[in-house]
Design an enzyme around this catalytic site. Structure first.
Site, PDB file in Angstrom:
ATOM      1  N   SER A  28       0.820  -1.216   0.000  1.00 22.07           N
ATOM      2  CA  SER A  28       0.000   0.000   0.000  1.00 22.07           C
ATOM      3  C   SER A  28       0.852   1.263   0.000  1.00 22.07           C
ATOM      4  CB  SER A  28      -0.926   0.012   1.225  1.00 22.07           C
ATOM      5  OG  SER A  28      -0.187  -0.180   2.415  1.00 22.07           O
ATOM      6  N   ASN A 115      -1.695  -2.409  13.358  1.00 15.95           N
ATOM      7  CA  ASN A 115      -3.151  -2.249  13.384  1.00 15.95           C
ATOM      8  C   ASN A 115      -3.582  -1.014  14.176  1.00 15.95           C
ATOM      9  OD1 ASN A 115      -3.012  -4.585  11.966  1.00 15.95           O
ATOM     10  ND2 ASN A 115      -3.908  -5.915  13.528  1.00 15.95           N
ATOM     11  N   SER A 282     -15.063  26.915 -26.265  1.00 23.56           N
ATOM     12  CA  SER A 282     -15.244  25.717 -27.078  1.00 23.56           C
ATOM     13  C   SER A 282     -14.200  25.734 -28.180  1.00 23.56           C
ATOM     14  CB  SER A 282     -16.647  25.717 -27.672  1.00 23.56           C
ATOM     15  OG  SER A 282     -16.670  24.940 -28.852  1.00 23.56           O
ATOM     16  N   GLU A 295     -20.039  22.807 -13.572  1.00 20.86           N
ATOM     17  CA  GLU A 295     -20.355  21.507 -14.192  1.00 20.86           C
ATOM     18  C   GLU A 295     -19.464  20.405 -13.619  1.00 20.86           C
ATOM     19  OE1 GLU A 295     -20.430  21.580 -18.515  1.00 20.86           O
ATOM     20  OE2 GLU A 295     -21.366  23.547 -18.473  1.00 20.86           O
ATOM     21  N   TYR A 322      -9.088  -6.655  13.193  1.00 21.75           N
ATOM     22  CA  TYR A 322      -8.505  -6.125  11.957  1.00 21.75           C
ATOM     23  C   TYR A 322      -8.506  -7.173  10.844  1.00 21.75           C
ATOM     24  CZ  TYR A 322      -5.310  -4.272   8.516  1.00 21.75           C
ATOM     25  OH  TYR A 322      -4.772  -3.837   7.325  1.00 21.75           O
ATOM     26  N   GLN A 327      -7.162  -2.023   4.451  1.00 19.12           N
ATOM     27  CA  GLN A 327      -6.153  -1.269   3.699  1.00 19.12           C
ATOM     28  C   GLN A 327      -6.816  -0.497   2.549  1.00 19.12           C
ATOM     29  OE1 GLN A 327      -2.063  -2.777   3.246  1.00 19.12           O
ATOM     30  NE2 GLN A 327      -2.518  -2.916   1.065  1.00 19.12           N
ATOM     31  N   LYS A 330      -8.054   3.700   2.400  1.00 26.56           N
ATOM     32  CA  LYS A 330      -7.296   4.950   2.270  1.00 26.56           C
ATOM     33  C   LYS A 330      -7.598   5.754   1.013  1.00 26.56           C
ATOM     34  CE  LYS A 330      -4.098   2.914   5.220  1.00 26.56           C
ATOM     35  NZ  LYS A 330      -5.025   1.750   5.222  1.00 26.56           N
TER      36      LYS A 330
HETATM   37  N1  ARG Z   1      -1.110  -1.314   5.411  1.00 24.79           N
HETATM   38  C1  ARG Z   1      -1.990  -1.828   6.399  1.00 24.79           C
HETATM   39  C2  ARG Z   1      -3.341  -1.137   6.322  1.00 24.79           C
HETATM   40  O1  ARG Z   1      -3.422  -0.145   5.701  1.00 24.79           O
HETATM   41  C3  ARG Z   1      -1.422  -1.619   7.764  1.00 24.79           C
HETATM   42  C4  ARG Z   1      -1.919  -2.588   8.786  1.00 24.79           C
HETATM   43  C5  ARG Z   1      -1.428  -3.924   8.435  1.00 24.79           C
HETATM   44  N2  ARG Z   1      -1.727  -4.870   9.443  1.00 24.79           N
HETATM   45  C6  ARG Z   1      -1.676  -6.183   9.234  1.00 24.79           C
HETATM   46  N3  ARG Z   1      -1.991  -6.964  10.212  1.00 24.79           N
HETATM   47  N4  ARG Z   1      -1.348  -6.692   8.064  1.00 24.79           N
HETATM   48  O2  ARG Z   1      -4.339  -1.558   6.881  1.00 24.79           O
END
Ligand code: ARG
Length: 468
Positions: A28, A115, A282, A295, A322, A327, A330
């Site tokens: 990421s 996390n 235009s 627009e 988690y 991920q 974002k």
């Molecule tokens: N890049 C991960 C995210 O955005 C960070 C957390 C990763 N944690 C894990 N247990 N793989 O969520």
């Protein structure tokens, strides 16, 4: 680094390295490097807390803090090379810290997990970003209120069903937009307050066995308090969903406003002129001046609504705690913030520069028979039942349409042909100005009420600004 440089920070348990495609697929860093400043801020607070609790020595803490400052400088200057092999912003920074300060760098992650780290980073980022968005929204509101003041007694047709309905003040119309934007301000503030809690210390999901002080971490980062529950802290992204939902409502408002400006600026309506610098031409039709900014804002609302649906869908299938799904939070968050910010910025620049075509607006109010209700109300005041008055005025309007004559332009004899009760004083209510001035109550369109509303709107905006 004492180990093979290409080995992941979590590589101990693995007997083969990650498939190259999987590595790229799961990384990421290409987008979460945007969180670098917040990641460093969070790490510094964490290291400071660990030292205060005796988990790190002050020497170790200082080495970590200095190393992190150095990394911040490297990021600032563009010297830091982000590596996909290091997966995300967190491990890029941690690996670089270990390169810079050696084994002490390996102690930073004590009592922490990515996390709680990422949950903290996003909250810090959103908290700061909402400030920036609110400032732009405030600028737009201030411009709208100024425009309302400039045009407080400019008469225009108010619409229902896009048909001219009753005469209103242009300033009153602008203040309607300001009310919507004010509620957007409130929603942003409330969203910001709710997300302003610190997940640090939740670690992977269950908390940590180190003697941490979560209140200290929270206060070092300016959070109101630590989050209550470690499982919830690392998993839910409802604050991001809330932000995207608040942003969607704000974009919906800007999109409605855009729709009006596009109509008003058209050659058919000519209610307003948008400044040239907010329009484009235009490539084929030389006469065109296209209202691209409204627009585009109208068009961009769709992507923000899409991000809201993305995040809701992202969250709905996740069991505690988690999951890597998160991920994916974002890019929608970043794009939502950027789109809303840019749209507000464009509007804040454009609105004060709108030219209002007063005579066109007045003619439109007159030609639309927008004082018909006023004539009916006049008849009611003279003792006629409203339903009968409605019928009488309907006949007058039908003749006006057939003869292309406004009610105010009809002779007294003509008007008396519809009802003998009509007197010369009828002309006081048949003018668009008279009609507008008669809606003289709190929240109404009478120019003196609009003036009072402007004062209230200014005072409220100033108070909101202080809150920030
Ligand atoms: N890049 C991960 C995210 O955005 C960070 C957390 C990763 N944690 C894990 N247990 N793989 O969520």
């Amino acid at each position: 680094m004492s180990q093979n440089a290409s080995k992941a920070l979590w590589g101990g348990r693995f007997s083969e390295s990650t498939d190259a495609f999987v590595q790229a697929f799961t990384a990421s860093v290409s987008f979460d490097q945007r969180l670098a400043a917040q990641d460093i801020q969070g790490s510094k607070a964490h290291a400071t807390m660990l030292a205060a609790q005796g988990v790190l020595t002050t020497t170790e803490r200082d080495a970590i803090l200095n190393g992190l400052d150095q990394i911040a400088a490297e990021i600032e200057s563009g010297a830091l090379i982000w590596s996909v092999a290091r997966e995300d912003v967190h491990m890029n920074i941690e690996a670089r810290l270990i390169e810079l300060i050696g084994d002490t760098g390996k102690k930073l992650h004590t009592g922490r997990s990515r996390n709680d780290q990422v949950a903290t980073d996003i909250r810090l980022w959103l908290r700061a970003t909402i400030d920036v968005i609110r400032a732009e929204l405030t600028r737009l509101q201030a411009g709208l209120i100024d425009l309302a003041e400039r045009e407080f007694d400019t008469v225009m047709p108010g619409f229902t069903h896009l048909q001219a309905a009753q005469p209103i003040s242009f300033g009153h119309h602008m203040l309607a937009w300001n009310e919507m934007l004010h509620r957007d301000q409130e929603r942003l503030t409330q969203c910001q307050t709710r997300l302003n809690e610190c997940p640090l210390g939740s670690a992977a999901l269950a908390g940590t066995s180190y003697p941490i002080d979560r209140h200290l971490s929270a206060s070092l980062l300016g959070f109101r308090k630590p989050t209550e529950n470690s499982l919830d802290s690392v998993s839910d992204r409802d604050f991001a969903i809330e932000f995207t939902s608040v942003a969607s409502i704000a974009m919906m408002h800007l999109s409605r406003f855009s729709e009006e400006l596009v109509n008003w600026n058209s050659t058919a309506w000519q209610f307003v002129d948008l400044p040239d610098r907010f329009c484009t031409g235009s490539s084929i039709m030389p006469q065109k001046k296209n209202p691209d900014v409204p627009e585009l804002v109208r068009g961009k609302s769709g992507r923000v609504f899409g991000h809201l649906i993305s995040l809701l869908t992202l969250m709905k299938g996740q069991p505690l705690a988690y999951n890597k799904d998160n991920q994916e939070d974002k890019e929608p968050i970043f794009d939502t913030a950027e789109t809303l910010f840019h749209s507000l910025r464009a509007f804040a620049d454009m609105v004060p520069a709108i030219t209002v075509n007063r005579s066109v607006l007045k003619d439109a109010a007159i030609n639309g028979f927008s004082t018909a209700t006023d004539l009916a109300d006049y008849l009611v005041r003279k003792g006629i039942a409203f339903r009968d008055a409605h019928e009488i005025v309907g006949r007058a309007v039908a003749q006006g349409v057939a003869t292309q004559t406004d009610l105010a332009a009809m002779s007294l004899t003509t008007l008396q042909g519809f009802s003998a009760i009509i007197d010369a004083d009828v002309y006081n209510v048949l003018t668009v100005e008279g009609s507008m001035a008669s809606r003289d109550h709190y929240g109404g369109t009478a120019p003196n009420q609009v003036k009072a509303a402007i004062l209230r709107a200014r005072a409220r905006l100033a108070a909101e600004d202080i809150d920030q």
